[in-house]
Design a protein around this motif. Structure first.
Motif, mmCIF file in Angstrom:
data_model
loop_
_atom_site.group_PDB
_atom_site.id
_atom_site.type_symbol
_atom_site.label_atom_id
_atom_site.label_comp_id
_atom_site.label_asym_id
_atom_site.label_seq_id
_atom_site.Cartn_x
_atom_site.Cartn_y
_atom_site.Cartn_z
ATOM 1 N N GLN A 1 0.829 -1.208 0.000
ATOM 2 C CA GLN A 1 0.000 0.000 0.000
ATOM 3 C C GLN A 1 0.861 1.255 0.000
ATOM 4 O O GLN A 1 0.563 2.225 -0.709
ATOM 5 C CB GLN A 1 -0.923 -0.026 1.216
ATOM 6 N N ALA A 2 1.931 1.253 0.767
ATOM 7 C CA ALA A 2 2.853 2.402 0.774
ATOM 8 C C ALA A 2 3.485 2.584 -0.597
ATOM 9 O O ALA A 2 3.671 3.713 -1.070
ATOM 10 C CB ALA A 2 3.927 2.193 1.840
ATOM 11 N N ARG A 3 3.813 1.474 -1.246
ATOM 12 C CA ARG A 3 4.415 1.521 -2.583
ATOM 13 C C ARG A 3 3.460 2.184 -3.584
ATOM 14 O O ARG A 3 3.848 3.042 -4.368
ATOM 15 C CB ARG A 3 4.777 0.108 -3.010
ATOM 16 N N LEU A 4 2.202 1.799 -3.549
ATOM 17 C CA LEU A 4 1.210 2.387 -4.454
ATOM 18 C C LEU A 4 1.024 3.878 -4.164
ATOM 19 O O LEU A 4 0.909 4.693 -5.083
ATOM 20 C CB LEU A 4 -0.130 1.658 -4.303
ATOM 21 N N PHE A 5 1.011 4.223 -2.886
ATOM 22 C CA PHE A 5 0.822 5.622 -2.502
ATOM 23 C C PHE A 5 1.980 6.493 -2.992
ATOM 24 O O PHE A 5 1.777 7.561 -3.575
ATOM 25 C CB PHE A 5 0.688 5.717 -0.982
ATOM 26 N N LEU A 6 3.205 6.038 -2.753
ATOM 27 C CA LEU A 6 4.371 6.820 -3.154
ATOM 28 C C LEU A 6 4.489 6.917 -4.670
ATOM 29 O O LEU A 6 5.011 7.905 -5.195
ATOM 30 C CB LEU A 6 5.637 6.192 -2.564
ATOM 31 N N ALA A 7 4.011 5.903 -5.387
ATOM 32 C CA ALA A 7 4.059 5.922 -6.848
ATOM 33 C C ALA A 7 2.916 6.736 -7.453
ATOM 34 O O ALA A 7 2.856 6.889 -8.675
ATOM 35 C CB ALA A 7 4.013 4.488 -7.381
ATOM 36 N N GLY A 8 2.003 7.233 -6.599
ATOM 37 C CA GLY A 8 0.897 8.035 -7.102
ATOM 38 C C GLY A 8 -0.237 7.228 -7.702
ATOM 39 O O GLY A 8 -1.117 7.783 -8.363
ATOM 40 N N ARG A 9 -0.262 5.914 -7.465
ATOM 41 C CA ARG A 9 -1.311 5.044 -8.016
ATOM 42 C C ARG A 9 -2.471 4.987 -7.014
ATOM 43 O O ARG A 9 -2.794 3.963 -6.428
ATOM 44 C CB ARG A 9 -0.737 3.664 -8.302
ATOM 45 N N ASN A 10 -3.108 6.139 -6.824
ATOM 46 C CA ASN A 10 -4.091 6.280 -5.755
ATOM 47 C C ASN A 10 -5.356 5.479 -6.001
ATOM 48 O O ASN A 10 -5.944 4.921 -5.063
ATOM 49 C CB ASN A 10 -4.445 7.758 -5.564
ATOM 50 N N GLN A 11 -5.837 5.414 -7.244
ATOM 51 C CA GLN A 11 -7.069 4.678 -7.507
ATOM 52 C C GLN A 11 -6.904 3.194 -7.211
ATOM 53 O O GLN A 11 -7.790 2.560 -6.621
ATOM 54 C CB GLN A 11 -7.495 4.895 -8.969
ATOM 55 N N GLU A 12 -5.777 2.646 -7.606
ATOM 56 C CA GLU A 12 -5.496 1.241 -7.313
ATOM 57 C C GLU A 12 -5.380 1.018 -5.808
ATOM 58 O O GLU A 12 -5.855 0.009 -5.270
ATOM 59 C CB GLU A 12 -4.206 0.831 -8.019
ATOM 60 N N LEU A 13 -4.758 1.984 -5.118
ATOM 61 C CA LEU A 13 -4.611 1.882 -3.672
ATOM 62 C C LEU A 13 -5.975 1.949 -2.980
ATOM 63 O O LEU A 13 -6.253 1.166 -2.060
ATOM 64 C CB LEU A 13 -3.701 3.004 -3.169
ATOM 65 N N ILE A 14 -6.823 2.882 -3.402
ATOM 66 C CA ILE A 14 -8.140 3.033 -2.781
ATOM 67 C C ILE A 14 -8.957 1.759 -2.941
ATOM 68 O O ILE A 14 -9.649 1.320 -2.013
ATOM 69 C CB ILE A 14 -8.867 4.248 -3.389
ATOM 70 N N LYS A 15 -8.852 1.143 -4.100
ATOM 71 C CA LYS A 15 -9.573 -0.108 -4.343
ATOM 72 C C LYS A 15 -9.118 -1.192 -3.361
ATOM 73 O O LYS A 15 -9.940 -1.933 -2.790
ATOM 74 C CB LYS A 15 -9.348 -0.553 -5.785
ATOM 75 N N LYS A 16 -7.819 -1.305 -3.150
ATOM 76 C CA LYS A 16 -7.290 -2.307 -2.218
ATOM 77 C C LYS A 16 -7.712 -1.991 -0.782
ATOM 78 O O LYS A 16 -8.073 -2.890 -0.006
ATOM 79 C CB LYS A 16 -5.764 -2.366 -2.319
ATOM 80 N N LEU A 17 -7.655 -0.711 -0.410
ATOM 81 C CA LEU A 17 -8.021 -0.325 0.953
ATOM 82 C C LEU A 17 -9.495 -0.623 1.231
ATOM 83 O O LEU A 17 -9.852 -1.108 2.315
ATOM 84 C CB LEU A 17 -7.726 1.157 1.171
ATOM 85 N N ARG A 18 -10.354 -0.338 0.263
ATOM 86 C CA ARG A 18 -11.772 -0.607 0.456
ATOM 87 C C ARG A 18 -12.041 -2.105 0.571
ATOM 88 O O ARG A 18 -12.890 -2.544 1.378
ATOM 89 C CB ARG A 18 -12.565 -0.013 -0.699
ATOM 90 N N GLY A 19 -11.324 -2.887 -0.215
ATOM 91 C CA GLY A 19 -11.478 -4.332 -0.099
ATOM 92 C C GLY A 19 -11.073 -4.832 1.269
ATOM 93 O O GLY A 19 -11.771 -5.657 1.881
#
Length: 617
Positions: A193-211
């Motif tokens: 999740q930190a990797r996605l956040f730092l890379a700016g891939r927020n939509q993918e991160l939000i999807k994982k967090l909601r799951g």
């Protein structure tokens, strides 16, 4: 010019495919690496005689040509860049940056940690950045700790610690250092999740967090679900701010270049959100046959290979070779289309013209008038084994008196002159007594911590007044800041020996060596400046203390006394009526009595002062 027959034959045998070609000398050492959409057609151009002096010199030494095929020209560009970086062929133009930018890296450990760094290394870690200004890297680190609880410590994680640190109690770390607090799977998910956040891939991160939030809710872990919900809201808010920021203005890098003779300068304006946040400079010295177009063609892949942020647009003053391959590569890395512009009118053209003017000014500042000190800097480059001529040298010295009033000085020499506007002094903090080593470490750390936060650049050479002990203390400060690759030497006064970080024995140069004389000049100026500031500080303290010892005299009345009497001895000689004319009857009498009491020896009987007569009328 005649090309070696074996080289010519090998060129004709190259395939009509994308890839890279490598010219080598008789010993098999790579001389030059180039990319091509067609190896055969591109390399055939070298059989003609129409080349700049640089390539002509390369072809004179070439005895072999090898090639590596790729599927696309973009892949060839990336392979060429890796070859240049790893093999450093002598006739390729190599990037020499003047700045050290801040990055965040997620290490390749079993339990990855987030670290602040200014160097990208081939260590398996993932790097994110650069961050402009540098303070954004610190903010991003705190956000990652808050949202995902990824560790920032450098402890060896074996699960054997008895208790976790304060970060765990603050919900800023999952605590992998203590067995049972987290699992490998849970920590790996947080690191992803930190990797996605730092890379700016927020939509993918939000999807994982909601799951994960829904899974926690199904398991009736409502506290964990609430934490994930808050994380989703925080990431969404950051995404909206980023979107607004990008809509307010463009993310553009604007290049300017100036070449004259064998030297060149390139200036880059870094524009983010429509605002110019930074300016970068690159210089090349003694590179025959440089052209502006070729310089940019070889420079751009190296620049963007070092950064994880790719701008939406790149503005250049002229066309370059391999433009399409560069754009394909950059677009693939960014995940969206990148544009390369050659503005001819309007505001964009004005910005490119400004970058060109800045490149010309940078060139003049770097190379004009270098002759008087060229021998000295060349001597230092040779004896100290520096990669470049040191255009800027910064010197440190420590001045102290019996362990008190310790002052450190920083002076700057740049291109033949002392830059007094850049001088600095540092009052030492928290030292119980005289400690030259700790004073030097503290001065170097404070000087460059602020410099790196605000500017990002380091000098070409740092000079420490002292021997091995002072040098090691200063090197420790650079290591703490992550810029230990900055060249640094110590110069001991007694024997004028030069101490180098990686050499057990000091370097001894002739007293007539111009390089040594330059170091002595900087060292002596640092000593003079530290001593002058030290004396001024001591004199101010003595003057201030004597007046402050007078009971009832504040700042305003102290200034009145100084203006009337000039100094403390003159005040002590003054008559009562003179003091009262400044301070009034009552306070004047009090100060007069204090001064007379200080003049009398201990145990003496002091006669009462005569009472002044009442004014007549």
């Amino acid at each position: 010019m005649s090309v070696d027959s074996r080289v010519a034959e090998r060129i004709r045998e190259l395939p009509d495919r994308p890839g890279i070609y490598i010219f080598k000398d008789a010993d098999g050492t790579p001389l030059y690496v180039g990319k091509a959409i067609s190896l055969r057609k591109r390399a055939a151009n070298y059989l003609s005689g129409d080349h700049d002096t640089r390539l002509l010199a390369m072809l004179e030494e070439a005895r072999e040509v090898e090639s590596v095929e790729t599927d696309t020209e973009a892949e060839a560009l990336l392979l060429e860049n890796n070859w240049i970086k790893q093999r450093q062929p002598r006739f390729n133009i190599r990037l020499r940056d003047d700045k050290t930018y801040p990055y965040l890296k997620l290490t390749a450990d079993e339990y990855p940690r987030l670290a602040f760094t200014r160097r990208i290394e081939d260590d398996g870690a993932e790097y994110f950045g650069p961050y402009l200004p540098a303070g954004l890297a610190r903010k991003a680190t705190k956000l990652v700790q808050k949202l995902f609880q990824v560790r920032v410590c450098d402890l060896e994680i074996d699960g054997k610690l008895a208790r976790p640190c304060l970060y765990y109690d603050m919900n800023r770390c999952l605590g992998p250092c203590v067995a049972g607090l987290t699992s490998k799977e849970e920590y790996a998910a947080a690191a992803e999740q930190a990797r996605l956040f730092l890379a700016g891939r927020n939509q993918e991160l939000i999807k994982k967090l909601r799951g994960s939030m829904l899974e926690a809710s199904d398991r009736l872990e409502f506290e964990r679900a609430a934490e994930l919900r808050d994380a989703v809201l925080e990431v969404e808010s950051i995404g909206e701010r980023r979107k607004l920021f990008s809509q307010m203005g463009d993310d553009v890098d604007i290049f300017g270049v100036y070449v004259a003779g064998d030297n060149a300068a390139v200036t880059v304006f870094v524009m983010r959100g429509g605002q110019v946040l930074d300016r970068r400079e690159f210089f090349w010295e003694g590179e025959p046959g440089l052209t502006e177009s070729r310089l940019l063609s070889e420079l751009l892949p190296q620049v963007y290979d070092r950064t994880t942020f790719i701008p939406k647009e790149i503005h250049l003053p002229m066309a370059i070779e391999g433009e399409q391959a560069l754009l394909d590569w950059l677009s693939e890395r960014k995940g969206e289309r990148v544009y390369l512009r050659l503005p001819s009118r309007g505001a964009k053209a004005d910005r490119v013209a400004l970058a060109m003017r800045n490149a010309r000014m940078s060139y003049r500042r770097r190379f004009r008038g270098a002759a008087p000190h060229l021998g000295a800097v060349e001597s230092l480059r040779r004896h100290l084994r520096l990669e470049e001529l040191p255009a800027r040298i910064e010197g440190f010295d420590i001045s102290t008196l019996q362990g008190g009033e310790t002052v450190a000085s920083l002076v700057v020499w740049e291109e033949g002159r002392m830059l007094k506007k850049d001088y600095r002094t540092f009052n030492m903090r928290g030292l119980p007594g005289q400690d030259d080593f700790e004073s030097m470490r503290q001065a170097v750390e404070r000087a460059y911590r602020r410099r790196l936060e605000e500017v990002g650049s380091m000098p070409d050479l740092i000079l420490i007044d002292g021997g091995r002990g002072q040098l090691n203390a200063a090197l420790g400060a650079l290591a703490l800041l992550g810029v230990e690759e900055t060249p640094m030497v110590g110069l001991a006064k007694r024997e004028e020996e030069i101490y180098l970080p990686d050499h057990p024995e000091p370097l001894r140069l002739s007293r007539r060596d111009p390089g040594l004389q330059l170091l002595q000049q900087v060292r002596d100026e640092a000593h003079r400046f530290a001593l002058s500031r030290h004396r001024r500080r001591r004199s101010k303290r003595v003057l201030r203390t004597r007046f402050d010892d007078l009971t009832g005299v504040g700042k305003l009345r102290r200034r009145l006394l100084v203006e009337r009497f000039g100094n403390f001895p003159a005040l002590r000689r003054a008559r009562l009526d003179e003091i009262q004319s400044v301070l009034g009857q009552r306070l004047g009498r009090s100060v007069f009595d204090q001064l007379r009491a200080a003049d009398e020896p201990a145990g003496a009987i002091v006669a009462p002062a005569a009472t002044p007569p009442d004014p007549v009328g």
